[in-house]
Write an enzyme that holds these catalytic residues in place. Structure first.
Site, PDB file in Angstrom:
ATOM      1  N   SER A 190       0.242  -6.815  -4.819  1.00 55.68           N
ATOM      2  CA  SER A 190      -0.369  -6.015  -5.723  1.00 55.68           C
ATOM      3  C   SER A 190       0.498  -4.994  -6.559  1.00 55.68           C
ATOM      4  CB  SER A 190      -1.488  -5.299  -4.888  1.00 55.68           C
ATOM      5  OG  SER A 190      -2.517  -4.831  -5.878  1.00 55.68           O
ATOM      6  N   ASP A 347      -9.876 -12.782  -8.636  1.00 55.84           N
ATOM      7  CA  ASP A 347      -8.848 -11.685  -8.758  1.00 55.84           C
ATOM      8  C   ASP A 347      -8.541 -11.324 -10.103  1.00 55.84           C
ATOM      9  OD1 ASP A 347      -6.892  -9.558  -8.458  1.00 55.84           O
ATOM     10  OD2 ASP A 347      -5.293 -10.867  -7.665  1.00 55.84           O
ATOM     11  N   HIS A 377      -8.583 -10.453  -4.466  1.00 56.97           N
ATOM     12  CA  HIS A 377      -7.509  -9.652  -4.251  1.00 56.97           C
ATOM     13  C   HIS A 377      -7.438  -8.716  -2.943  1.00 56.97           C
ATOM     14  CE1 HIS A 377      -4.295  -7.136  -6.088  1.00 56.97           C
ATOM     15  NE2 HIS A 377      -4.871  -6.110  -5.411  1.00 56.97           N
TER      16      HIS A 377
END
Length: 407
Positions: A190, A347, A377
């Site tokens: 991320s 996501d 995610h």
């Protein structure tokens, strides 16, 4: 109906309304994900209330809520020695596998996610992931505990990650930990994937750094702040765990911008056609040419002819390649090592990873891509009780297999 029953029914209806969110049939364990998402949103609502009441910055409160029961001491085991130390002023946690044949070991510099404001090397989820990677790959893991928003903003998180990484890459430090200088990878998930990609680009171009990365491995990375209307941003805008509006706010907090800019950025006013300074970057992020038809589907680019110029004027970091490594020039991408990119269908950041895959391939870089049709995610850190998801285990295990094979 008794009053108490009516109150109970009303509370249950309210809870159901708060928890329920229509999800695609292909998503992994949807009801479990809805409960997890409701917990996150509840924590966010509490932190926003505390901010409103003057009890503290909402991100400090959210960090406290999310980490209070999740901190993990640097406890060694029979298979991994775990220590906390400082690399050139930056805190790191080191996971050193106990069993090895005396030969030099591979190593991975790992940078955690959390929107540049949450997460940490000392949290149970990341501690568990790094222990598992250290055990299975037999690699020394350097997990960087960079400073967070709101204490610091861009580029300080990047500076911390780069500073600790360059310290570790010194030949004397590698020798101290018995690390093979030709078998070092950098990885992150991320926002950590954002930092890892930029650190990899910076190290590759820095002639003062002798030891370079053999690999980079990016897990659902966030790679650009220029277009919030890619197909995945449009199609997954309300998807757990990371809705589009929340991602925009993370960006604004990271870049130290005003949340009043959020709605203008949602419609790409910050990179409109009349914003000439963004022209070169827009050309590198043309998802009509970078994404395959199966990803683009019916979605159309959102390109405003007239934008909001004062956003970029007040936030020059919006146009900084260090914030958007996906927009790096071709000559930089040609320096990148063999790369692994993991993306999830559900996501908002899916297309960031796929576009980087395409740009790296165009630069001649060998890229492996794992895509999860049932993934969401953040799923990799949800691989242990009490937040166990089968897709979390699959993403983690396949990521480790690639590292074992290639490092």
């Amino acid at each position: 109906m008794k009053p108490s029953h009516a109150v109970l029914a009303a509370c249950m209806a309210l809870a159901s309304y708060y928890v329920y969110n229509p999800l695609p049939d292909t998503i992994c364990e949807p009801w479990k994900l809805l409960l997890l998402d409701a917990t996150f949103r509840g924590a966010q609502d509490l932190s926003n209330l505390a901010h409103y009441l003057g009890l503290g910055h909402h991100l400090r409160v959210l960090y406290f809520i999310s980490t209070y029961f999740d901190k993990q001491d640097a406890a060694s085991s029979d298979t991994v020695t775990v220590t906390d130390t400082i690399f050139d002023g930056v805190q790191v946690r080191i996971f050193d596998p106990v069993k090895h044949d005396g030969a030099l070991k591979p190593s991975i510099v790992f940078i955690h996610g959390g929107g540049w404001a949450l997460g940490g090397a000392r949290l149970r989820s990341y501690d568990h992931l790094c222990r598992k990677v250290a055990e299975d790959v037999g690699a020394v893991i350097i997990s960087i505990e960079y400073r967070l928003v709101p204490d610091v903003h861009f580029p300080e998180q990047l500076n911390d990650a780069l500073q600790a990484t360059k310290h570790f890459l010194r030949s004397d430090i590698l020798a101290k930990y018995s690390v093979d200088p030709k078998r070092i990878a950098i990885s992150g998930d991320s926002a950590g994937g954002n930092l890892a990609a930029t650190v990899c680009q910076q190290v590759a171009q820095d002639m003062s750094v002798v030891n370079k990365f053999k690999l980079q491995a990016l897990i659902y990375p966030v790679l650009q702040v220029l277009d919030f209307n890619t197909p995945s941003y449009q199609g997954n805008k309300n998807m757990p765990i990371l809705p589009r509006f929340v991602m925009v706010k993370f960006w604004l907090d990271y870049l130290n911008g005003n949340h009043n800019f959020a709605h203008a950025m949602l419609v790409n006013n910050h990179t409109a056609l009349d914003q000439g300074q963004a022209e070169a970057l827009r050309a590198r992020l043309d998802w009509n040419s970078l994404l395959p038809p199966a990803i683009k589907k019916q979605y159309q680019p959102v390109m405003q002819s007239t934008g909001t110029p004062h956003i970029a004027q007040e936030l020059p970091a919006l146009l900084d390649i260090r914030a958007s490594p996906l927009a790096a020039p071709m000559e930089t991408l040609q320096l990148m090592p063999k790369t692994y990119i993991l993306t999830c269908e559900h996501d908002v950041l899916r297309d960031d990873g796929i576009m980087y895959l395409k740009r790296l391939q165009e630069a001649g870089v060998e890229v492996a891509h794992d895509h999860y049709d049932d993934g969401f995610h953040g799923c990799m850190i949800f691989a242990t009780w009490p937040t166990y998801f089968s897709v979390g285990v699959r993403t983690r295990d396949n990521y480790i297999k690639w590292l074992e094979k290639n490092l």
